[in-house]
Design an enzyme around this catalytic site. Structure first.
Site, PDB file in Angstrom:
ATOM      1  N   LYS A  19       0.729  -1.341   0.031  1.00  0.00           N
ATOM      2  CA  LYS A  19       0.027  -0.059  -0.132  1.00  0.00           C
ATOM      3  C   LYS A  19       0.954   1.251  -0.117  1.00  0.00           C
ATOM      4  O   LYS A  19       0.646   2.163  -0.886  1.00  0.00           O
ATOM      5  CB  LYS A  19      -0.933  -0.069   1.293  1.00  0.00           C
ATOM      6  CG  LYS A  19      -1.584   1.335   1.491  1.00  0.00           C
ATOM      7  CD  LYS A  19      -2.282   1.227   3.013  1.00  0.00           C
ATOM      8  CE  LYS A  19      -3.000   2.549   3.160  1.00  0.00           C
ATOM      9  NZ  LYS A  19      -3.969   2.980   2.282  1.00  0.00           N
ATOM     10  N   GLY A 436     -26.174  12.705   7.142  1.00  0.00           N
ATOM     11  CA  GLY A 436     -25.678  12.605   8.401  1.00  0.00           C
ATOM     12  C   GLY A 436     -24.330  13.340   8.751  1.00  0.00           C
ATOM     13  O   GLY A 436     -24.173  14.336   9.517  1.00  0.00           O
ATOM     14  N   GLU A 609     -25.773  -5.813   0.342  1.00  0.00           N
ATOM     15  CA  GLU A 609     -24.529  -6.464   0.137  1.00  0.00           C
ATOM     16  C   GLU A 609     -24.578  -7.606   1.012  1.00  0.00           C
ATOM     17  O   GLU A 609     -23.722  -8.848   0.351  1.00  0.00           O
ATOM     18  CB  GLU A 609     -23.206  -5.902   0.188  1.00  0.00           C
ATOM     19  CG  GLU A 609     -22.808  -5.364   1.512  1.00  0.00           C
ATOM     20  CD  GLU A 609     -21.888  -4.238   1.533  1.00  0.00           C
ATOM     21  OE1 GLU A 609     -20.674  -4.573   2.054  1.00  0.00           O
ATOM     22  OE2 GLU A 609     -21.742  -3.370   0.576  1.00  0.00           O
ATOM     23  N   GLU A 669     -29.494   6.285  -3.111  1.00  0.00           N
ATOM     24  CA  GLU A 669     -28.771   6.768  -4.237  1.00  0.00           C
ATOM     25  C   GLU A 669     -29.413   6.763  -5.376  1.00  0.00           C
ATOM     26  O   GLU A 669     -29.759   5.499  -6.120  1.00  0.00           O
ATOM     27  CB  GLU A 669     -27.212   6.097  -4.062  1.00  0.00           C
ATOM     28  CG  GLU A 669     -26.233   6.427  -5.121  1.00  0.00           C
ATOM     29  CD  GLU A 669     -25.178   5.315  -5.137  1.00  0.00           C
ATOM     30  OE1 GLU A 669     -24.566   5.386  -3.798  1.00  0.00           O
ATOM     31  OE2 GLU A 669     -24.793   5.026  -5.954  1.00  0.00           O
ATOM     32  N   HIS A 698     -19.931  11.691  -4.510  1.00  0.00           N
ATOM     33  CA  HIS A 698     -18.486  11.289  -4.500  1.00  0.00           C
ATOM     34  C   HIS A 698     -17.756  12.113  -5.418  1.00  0.00           C
ATOM     35  O   HIS A 698     -16.658  12.001  -5.709  1.00  0.00           O
ATOM     36  CB  HIS A 698     -18.778   9.664  -5.304  1.00  0.00           C
ATOM     37  CG  HIS A 698     -19.395   8.759  -4.399  1.00  0.00           C
ATOM     38  ND1 HIS A 698     -20.659   8.529  -4.552  1.00  0.00           N
ATOM     39  CD2 HIS A 698     -18.999   8.228  -3.315  1.00  0.00           C
ATOM     40  CE1 HIS A 698     -21.198   7.744  -3.688  1.00  0.00           C
ATOM     41  NE2 HIS A 698     -20.203   7.180  -2.892  1.00  0.00           N
TER      42      HIS A 698
END
Ligand code: GLN
Ligand code: ZN
Length: 762
Positions: A19, A436, A609, A669, A698
């Site tokens: 990473k 939120g 999901e 969404e 986004h």
């Protein structure tokens, strides 16, 4: 002789070395050679680790600089046209351009689409097919890595995504057209096999997790034809299936002309008997006995019993392995020094799972006496987990047993509640709100870190957080929103925040799991019965409410989302864990109501999901998942308005379950699809209120008022005006105030325009 092998190993390194190297490379701080050096080190460390545990066939090809599905697409020469100009094929720069949409030249491109890998939290880059797609063996990454592994003196078992699953996952054409490509795709796979044979490879693993799905007959045929075509006398194929059982594909899968088959006995232990009924003795059977998806230590005694049971019926060659690639678990438990010492004895990460395999093999080869100590430790862990007071909470158990049907529903149907809510909460038509969170600034992050490290006192922390809340409330006043939020500054993460305040969770220090590319998540571990020692959120919300006359929403993460984003218990059904979470959150909801909070939002960002891979299992999941939500929300008065929020947009197939949740308001969404997704709600005659997201959070772009008005009009064509709320797609924590302010200004203005227009019509 029993062999042990592995299907894949985490690739970011025990300290997320990859990473950090990737990020340095992307920033331009290191060159490709330096990045490759880090990658090569991780690969060889992983290989040695596996070799030291006696793994007979070490996977190679499971490593990737970004994603192995992308690596497969590149290997097959599937590189969309827009990536042909610019950085050359085969360069790192071009590879990352496909993955990230950014090239070293600073230009932006449309990256490949990313989506979840089966039911895991790992995201892969979706292969993108174009008209007249051609395949061509491209690059030598796989072959080079095989040679590197062989140079260390180990047996390489190359791992590659199988042709049919790769094609199934690809987008850009319909199923029929995709299947027309199979023949030419297989030609390249055949070439790969030959090439590997030339390198001296004896076995290769082709992953076809597709086999655990509900398979249309054409795709079954495709698998059959593929493996006939790929049959190769020089390289043996181990067909790997995982994440579920073969079910009705069992006899078919057992008959395929491959040399070996791997089955997942953790997710689908029930498939063992049918597989044994069908499996020919001349093939290798690989048993996935160690959980590759969860962090629990194996019950070695039970695994040995399974092997013994198999050996009674099957005389052929047996291999033992984790259930799937170990990619989905953290690397090394030994790094965890801060965990409860008892809890540690129940856990095993990737490294420890390799040791478990080694112990199993030793026990089978030399007898249990050879590993008496290890077996005893495993028995002890099983025993302590079954009885530990850390896990078992009598109060939680007795509450579970006293759940009644009326706790799962509100006092009255929605129409009645809507009236009561209108009386107690006078809101305009098209009420405006946010989801939120407000921007999580550097200051906020630092505050939380300082508090965690005890660098500031609780009193100072509270005061600083209150000033953040004050800021959010003032901003919302200025913007003229109708329903406020407190901004969630105190939350690092929507699951961790609650997990840390509940009993039954532990948090690791280094339990990172790759989510995509260089991104990792550190899921909490739910190990025991859940309880809530004290109220978690009312103080913040009440403080926010004390500053304004506008209603402030109480903000909670729902039980199903907490569950789906955690490592969960393996000693009890997920449904039961969800219900325990729901009971704790139900108390929280009631505390909020008691504190005078009139609107409570329970986020179920991850409900979808959790859907099982097979359709036949959907309903059972949806039943308990929506049940857990209703148990959370069901204890309030009619006048209290329950919201939920979901961060995705495919509702068509689950809209009745969504309706079943019976939230008074749902925010979803939709902005990127131009409100088309609302069709699902229209066809269904969805009765409750809906807030279709009117702009995409986004993106840093500021939505224009006109754009939002247009979207709202499209929404209004589909849904009654008095059912509609106006809000962004999701929380705003990743944005800056400079972006948020004008965006919300335009949103509020758009709602005002719609209000005026509807008055005029009336
Ligand atoms: N309430 C959360 C927020 O606004 C919801 C986040 C989410 O849906 N992922 O941040
Ligand atoms: Zn969201």
């Amino acid at each position: 002789m029993i062999k042990i092998h592995n299907l894949g190993f985490p690739r970011l390194g025990p300290n997320r070395e990859l990473k950090f190297a990737l990020e340095r490379y992307w920033r331009g701080d290191i060159d490709p050679q330096a990045l490759e050096a880090v990658a090569a080190q991780i690969r060889s460390d992983n290989w040695r680790l596996q070799a030291n545990n006696g793994i007979d066939y070490i996977p190679v090809g499971d490593f990737s600089l970004y994603d192995t599905v992308l690596d497969t697409s590149v290997l097959l020469g599937v590189i969309p046209e827009r990536f042909e100009a610019g950085p050359a094929r085969g360069t790192l720069s071009n590879y990352f351009r496909m993955a990230r949409g950014q090239a070293q030249d600073g230009k932006q491109y449309r990256a490949l689409e990313m989506t979840k890998w089966f039911d895991t939290n790992y995201h892969f880059l979706v292969p993108e097919l174009q008209p007249r797609q051609k395949f061509k063996l491209t690059g030598d990454k796989l072959f080079r890595e095989v040679e590197q592994l062989q140079a260390l003196g180990f047996q390489a078992k190359p791992v590659l995504l199988g042709p049919v699953t790769w094609l199934w996952l690809a987008k850009g054409m319909g199923a029929d057209d995709k299947l027309m490509l199979l023949e030419s795709l297989l030609a390249v796979y055949a070439q790969i096999l030959n090439h590997l044979a030339d390198l001296g490879v004896h076995w290769m693993q082709l992953d076809e997790p597709l086999l655990v799905l509900d398979l249309p007959v054409e795709w079954k045929n495709a698998i059959e034809m593929s493996y006939h075509r790929l049959h190769n006398n020089r390289v043996k194929i181990l067909l790997a299936t995982y994440f579920g059982g073969l079910a009705e594909n069992t006899s078919f899968a057992c008959k395929l002309p491959v040399a070996g088959l791997h089955i997942d006995l953790i997710r689908a232990p029930e498939q063992l008997t049918p597989v044994l009924d069908n499996f020919p003795a001349h093939k290798v059977l690989s048993l996935g006995l160690i959980d590759g998806r969860n962090i629990w230590r194996s019950d070695l005694r039970q695994a040995l019993a399974t092997v013994a049971q198999v050996q009674q019926r099957f005389q052929g060659e047996l291999w033992l392995a984790p259930s799937c690639s170990l990619l989905h678990v953290p690397v090394d438990l030994d790094k965890e020094t801060g965990l409860d010492p008892t809890v540690i004895t129940w856990l095993a990460f990737a490294r420890q799972k390799l040791t478990e395999l080694k112990v199993l093999r030793l026990a089978l080869e030399e007898g249990e006496a050879a590993v008496a100590q290890e077996l005893q430790a495993s028995d002890e862990a099983v025993r302590s987990k079954r009885t530990s007071p850390l896990i078992h909470n009598a109060a939680t158990q007795s509450r579970l047993n006293s759940i009644t049907a009326d706790m799962l529903q509100r006092q009255n149907p929605y129409e009645r509640r809507k009236k009561r809510q209108q009386e107690s909460l006078p809101l305009p038509l098209f009420p405006t709100t946010t989801i939120g969170s407000f921007p999580q600034t550097q200051d906020i992050r630092k505050l939380r870190q300082d508090y965690k490290k005890s660098l500031i006192t609780p009193a100072d922390y509270t005061e600083a957080m209150q000033s953040q809340i004050r800021y959010c409330i003032e901003e919302q006043e200025k913007l003229g929103l109708d329903v406020f939020v407190h901004g969630e500054a105190e939350r690092n993460d929507m699951v961790e925040y609650f997990g840390e305040q509940l009993q039954g969770f532990v948090f690791t220090g280094y339990g990172w799991v790759q989510s995509y590319g260089s991104r990792c998540v550190k899921p909490p571990i739910i190990y025991g019965d859940i309880s809530r020692p004290k109220a978690m959120t009312p103080a913040w919300i009440s403080y926010a409410q004390s500053l304004t006359d506008k209603p402030v929403k109480g903000m909670l993460t729902g039980p199903v989302t907490i569950l789906n984003w955690s490592f969960v218990r393996n000693d009890q059904d997920r449904a039961v864990t969800a219900r325990q979470l729901a009971l704790a959150l139900r108390d929280e909801v009631q505390d909020l109501e008691q504190a005078g909070v009139k609107i409570i939002q329970i986020d179920e960002a991850a409900l979808r999901e959790g859907l099982p891979l097979r359709r036949s299992a959907w309903q059972a999941y949806l039943d308990w998942a929506t049940g857990a939500f209703r148990l959370t929300a069901g204890g309030v008065n009619d006048a209290t308005q329950i919201h939920t929020h979901m961060c995705y947009s495919e509702f068509n197939d689950i809209v009745d379950a969504i309706a079943d949740m019976d939230a008074d308001v749902i925010t979803i969404e939709t902005s990127r699809s131009n409100m088309e997704l609302l069709e699902a709600f229209v066809d269904f005659h969805y009765p409750n209120d809906i807030g279709p997201g009117v702009y995409d959070i986004h993106s840093p772009n500021i939505p224009e008022t006109g754009q939002i008005v247009a979207l709202l009009k499209q929404a209004k064509d589909r849904i009654n005006a008095d059912q509609l709320w106006v809000n962004p797609d999701c929380g705003l924590k990743t944005r800056t105030w400079q972006e948020v302010r004008p965006a919300l200004q335009n949103m509020v203005q758009a709602a005002a325009i719609l209000r005026t227009e509807s008055m005029a019509v009336k």
